[in-house]
Design an enzyme around this catalytic site. Structure first.
Site, mmCIF file in Angstrom:
data_model
loop_
_atom_site.group_PDB
_atom_site.id
_atom_site.type_symbol
_atom_site.label_atom_id
_atom_site.label_comp_id
_atom_site.label_asym_id
_atom_site.label_seq_id
_atom_site.Cartn_x
_atom_site.Cartn_y
_atom_site.Cartn_z
ATOM 1 N N ASP A 20 -5.868 -6.650 5.531
ATOM 2 C CA ASP A 20 -7.047 -5.932 5.070
ATOM 3 C C ASP A 20 -8.034 -6.948 4.497
ATOM 4 O O ASP A 20 -7.747 -8.145 4.440
ATOM 5 C CB ASP A 20 -6.679 -4.825 4.079
ATOM 6 C CG ASP A 20 -6.155 -5.369 2.764
ATOM 7 O OD1 ASP A 20 -6.167 -6.592 2.562
ATOM 8 O OD2 ASP A 20 -5.724 -4.560 1.926
ATOM 9 N N SER A 21 -9.193 -6.479 4.080
ATOM 10 C CA SER A 21 -10.250 -7.408 3.679
ATOM 11 C C SER A 21 -10.252 -7.686 2.184
ATOM 12 O O SER A 21 -10.983 -8.557 1.720
ATOM 13 C CB SER A 21 -11.603 -6.815 4.061
ATOM 14 O OG SER A 21 -11.854 -5.672 3.250
ATOM 15 N N GLY A 22 -9.432 -6.956 1.448
ATOM 16 C CA GLY A 22 -9.450 -7.080 -0.004
ATOM 17 C C GLY A 22 -10.401 -6.100 -0.658
ATOM 18 O O GLY A 22 -10.340 -5.884 -1.871
ATOM 19 N N GLY A 23 -11.293 -5.507 0.148
ATOM 20 C CA GLY A 23 -12.309 -4.620 -0.418
ATOM 21 C C GLY A 23 -11.714 -3.445 -1.163
ATOM 22 O O GLY A 23 -12.086 -3.168 -2.305
ATOM 23 N N PHE A 24 -10.751 -2.777 -0.541
ATOM 24 C CA PHE A 24 -10.176 -1.576 -1.159
ATOM 25 C C PHE A 24 -9.508 -1.897 -2.496
ATOM 26 O O PHE A 24 -9.727 -1.205 -3.487
ATOM 27 C CB PHE A 24 -9.168 -0.939 -0.195
ATOM 28 C CG PHE A 24 -8.544 0.318 -0.713
ATOM 29 C CD1 PHE A 24 -9.219 1.529 -0.646
ATOM 30 C CD2 PHE A 24 -7.278 0.302 -1.272
ATOM 31 C CE1 PHE A 24 -8.642 2.692 -1.128
ATOM 32 C CE2 PHE A 24 -6.691 1.461 -1.758
ATOM 33 C CZ PHE A 24 -7.379 2.656 -1.681
ATOM 34 N N GLN B 249 -17.313 3.999 7.465
ATOM 35 C CA GLN B 249 -17.345 4.628 6.147
ATOM 36 C C GLN B 249 -18.236 5.870 6.200
ATOM 37 O O GLN B 249 -18.651 6.288 7.281
ATOM 38 C CB GLN B 249 -17.840 3.625 5.096
ATOM 39 C CG GLN B 249 -16.811 2.522 4.766
ATOM 40 C CD GLN B 249 -15.606 3.059 3.993
ATOM 41 O OE1 GLN B 249 -15.546 4.234 3.608
ATOM 42 N NE2 GLN B 249 -14.613 2.185 3.791
ATOM 43 N N GLY C 2 -12.053 4.971 3.923
ATOM 44 C CA GLY C 2 -12.602 5.934 2.975
ATOM 45 C C GLY C 2 -11.972 7.304 3.055
ATOM 46 O O GLY C 2 -12.515 8.276 2.536
ATOM 47 N N ASP D 193 -1.309 2.454 8.548
ATOM 48 C CA ASP D 193 -0.514 1.716 7.563
ATOM 49 C C ASP D 193 -0.434 2.582 6.327
ATOM 50 O O ASP D 193 -1.333 3.370 6.047
ATOM 51 C CB ASP D 193 -1.171 0.387 7.180
ATOM 52 C CG ASP D 193 -2.244 0.585 6.116
ATOM 53 O OD1 ASP D 193 -3.332 1.079 6.472
ATOM 54 O OD2 ASP D 193 -1.985 0.298 4.931
ATOM 55 N N CYS E 273 19.817 8.715 13.056
ATOM 56 C CA CYS E 273 19.153 7.477 12.652
ATOM 57 C C CYS E 273 20.117 6.304 12.808
ATOM 58 O O CYS E 273 21.294 6.412 12.485
ATOM 59 C CB CYS E 273 18.695 7.596 11.203
ATOM 60 S SG CYS E 273 17.730 6.192 10.634
ATOM 61 N N CYS F 170 19.562 3.299 11.348
ATOM 62 C CA CYS F 170 19.367 2.306 10.285
ATOM 63 C C CYS F 170 20.709 2.039 9.605
ATOM 64 O O CYS F 170 21.664 2.793 9.764
ATOM 65 C CB CYS F 170 18.335 2.789 9.266
ATOM 66 S SG CYS F 170 18.981 3.942 8.036
ATOM 67 N N CYS G 236 22.150 4.938 7.421
ATOM 68 C CA CYS G 236 22.720 6.086 8.136
ATOM 69 C C CYS G 236 23.937 5.694 8.969
ATOM 70 O O CYS G 236 24.853 6.495 9.146
ATOM 71 C CB CYS G 236 21.652 6.726 9.021
ATOM 72 S SG CYS G 236 20.350 7.524 8.053
ATOM 73 N N HIS H 280 15.753 2.826 5.800
ATOM 74 C CA HIS H 280 15.805 4.137 6.451
ATOM 75 C C HIS H 280 14.403 4.710 6.678
ATOM 76 O O HIS H 280 14.088 5.194 7.767
ATOM 77 C CB HIS H 280 16.627 5.131 5.629
ATOM 78 C CG HIS H 280 16.458 6.535 6.124
ATOM 79 N ND1 HIS H 280 17.133 7.019 7.229
ATOM 80 C CD2 HIS H 280 15.627 7.525 5.719
ATOM 81 C CE1 HIS H 280 16.741 8.256 7.470
ATOM 82 N NE2 HIS H 280 15.823 8.591 6.576
#
Lengths: 383, 383
Positions: free
Chosen positions: B92-96, B189, B216, B266, B304, B306, B309, B335
């Site tokens: 990410d850009s760091g903005g958030f 945005q 946003g 994400d 599952c 994993c 499980c 999991h």
């Protein structure tokens, strides 16, 4: 399935290489048992424990009886199944932990009444109860219930405590259900008093166990006194049974104890150190939180095949600990356990090759050379 | 190495199945990106992340620029090498994160000055600096630097913020160094204002990016309003580029967003939930700390694969969380990420088979049937 036993393969001085045969598999000795206190080796999956070459792990009766409870562990198929470790498991008797509770426990001749550190609930352990609980946990190796006095203690108090432990050992043996491939170890007590240790060994040998542990050491007496005690205690033990030094220790402690005839060890050091950024290596210990590692692109150990060393730099491990990321403890615990297992394999191979003194010198020289720099990193040649 | 691109393989309604081609490997979409904030997916080794089938992971510029620092990551060979993830990485850009700092940050037309949450030190992010940092991290996908306003906000403030983000998007694009197999995404945005979203999409398409993110959202507006915004925003985006809905979300959010034409996601939900005893399954969520799991010998999910499980019972997971053992978060994060990846594979297969509506109905019916008992556990048939 044959009877539980230990067979000697080779000796070098007092040091012994052998094989422990159990219902849950064979374990080459000398061996180090990672500590899985509450049914998990902290910060490790059992697959990662296996990958280090560990052959047997330890569980703590005190913790497991309180949570999740022995009956619940039994209902879940036993400790092996619950924690995904089909191999051998040794459980302690709960005695050591209960003694550490201080004001929360009350000792009598029959056993100990204590309060849980979790919720204050009242519980009782006797030789019979401890043995039954370990049976429910399905321990491959059951430990006799003993009293472990803190050192220093007066010879008179040590004697009384040891005699109580010997009576409890007999009751523990009585309560033990013999099964093929399962064993029970008696625990030698007597502090650092030679005559008490001799008495204790004779008492236990008279009862007869599948193996013998040396308890009551590594409780503050120092390495020199611990080694001195081993010097006269180990030779008294039946030569055809495995010997287990409880709660020990540093790599140097392990080496010195093997040289004095010990076959099995357990200790929280490699796992606890792994959670607090302390790494064990061929060249001594490192604190990964130290700023000098921040730009170090080298692995912790060039010869280590753990995930931390195979894939990551010291700088990354430093970053993980600085950022309080769980992966830091995960990777460093893995590394430390891998190092302990590699150390035991190195020592075992040296015993079989009959050159333990030379290997021991190289190991100690490596541990002493703690202050390495990026430019000089000659590892001891243990090939 | 060819240019970074996304190719559509199949559609079902607005939903798209495709393949993202990058310098670090190909990623089938729709895809969920596990969040590796500080250069580690919390409580996971990268081997375990790989085992879930994850194809791309996310790193956070804000965290990494502060610790260990972008130059240090570069000196360690970039983020891929440092964290042992040779596959694609989106940063990410760091903005958030910077916007979330509240009083600790000061916004101007050129960028943002802020104080580190770690040590209070002063830092600055602009479109140029953010893009350069992501270059140093060696991000496969670089995100444009934007301002992300909290909702609710007045239309006037949303408009001003969006216009600033569009100017910053142009500057981010200018600062981006094009390389084969690497890409940069612009971020739409405009909050929940349709005209602003339309304006933003046009502005970004005029600049031209390798992919487009919808930012946003998932900031408090609720699922209905988020879906409504996607309904009119997604169709405006260039059909031949990947679409990424940032910071989303629950399994139900992912399904609904895919149905509206989104390809990439994400979210910290599966990892954060894993550390707090919350499990995602085909039958809704479970809180493993709940006493009803204490004796439950079943795995979390019978389907599952994993480690949790495959090898352990719910009772064991319950025990680990009650005992505050690190293995609890380790197993449950594993999991949850495995479930999220399986969900994306299920959805992708349904798009390709052109029966997403039926699969979606079965998935939603499963999630709604939260209160299962040991006796009735009919799983939705998604074979």
């Amino acid at each position: 399935m044959s009877a539980f036993h230990w067979r000697c393969s080779a000796t070098c001085g007092h040091a012994r290489a052998g094989m422990l045969k159990t219902a849950h598999g064979d374990v080459p000795t000398p061996t180090f048992m990672p500590v899985g206190t509450a049914g998990t080796v902290k910060a490790m999956t059992m697959d990662s424990v296996r990958s280090t070459g560990a052959g047997i792990v330890l569980g703590n009766t005190y913790h497991l009886m309180l949570r999740p409870g022995a009956d619940r562990v039994a209902a879940l198929g036993g400790l092996h199944k619950m924690m995904d470790w089909p191999g051998p498991i040794l459980t302690d008797s709960g005695g050591f932990q209960v003694m550490s509770l201080g004001a929360l426990r009350k000792l009598d001749q029959d056993g100990v009444t204590f309060q849980s550190h979790i919720d204050g609930s009242k519980h009782r352990l006797t030789p019979e109860i401890s043995t039954q609980i370990q049976h429910k946990l399905d321990a491959t190796i059951t430990m006799a219930f003993d009293e472990c006095p803190a050192l220093p203690a007066t010879p008179e108090n040590l004697r009384k405590s040891m005699e109580l432990s010997m009576r409890w050992a007999a009751r523990s043996r009585e309560a033990f259900v013999q099964r093929d491939g399962y064993g029970q170890f008696g625990i030698v007590q007597g502090g650092t008093e030679r005559d008490l240790r001799e008495y204790s060994v004779r008492a236990l040998a008279d009862i007869g166990f599948e193996g013998y542990a040396i308890g009551g050491l590594a409780v503050g007496e120092g390495q020199a006194l611990m080694f001195e005690t081993l010097d006269y205690t180990a030779p008294l033990l039946p030569p055809d049974r495995a010997r287990y030094l409880m709660g020990v220790g540093t790599p140097d402690d392990l080496l010195g104890a093997v040289e004095r005839g010990v076959d099995m060890f357990d200790c929280v050091m490699p796992t606890r150190a792994g959670r607090t950024a302390r790494a064990y290596t061929e060249r001594g210990t490192l604190n990964l939180r130290n700023a000098r590692h921040a730009n170090d692109t080298r692995p912790l150990s060039p010869d280590c095949d753990c995930l931390a060393c195979a894939r990551h730099s010291r700088a990354y491990l430093h970053h993980l600990f600085r950022a309080d990321e769980i992966l830091g403890p995960m990777l460093l615990t893995w590394h430390n356990l891998a190092y302990y297992q590699r150390l035991m394999r190195t020592i075992r191979a040296a015993i079989i090759a009959d050159d333990l003194p030379e290997t021991a010198r190289a190991l100690r020289a490596g541990w002493a050379s703690e202050d390495w720099t990026p430019d000089e990193m000659p590892y001891p040649d243990l090939s």
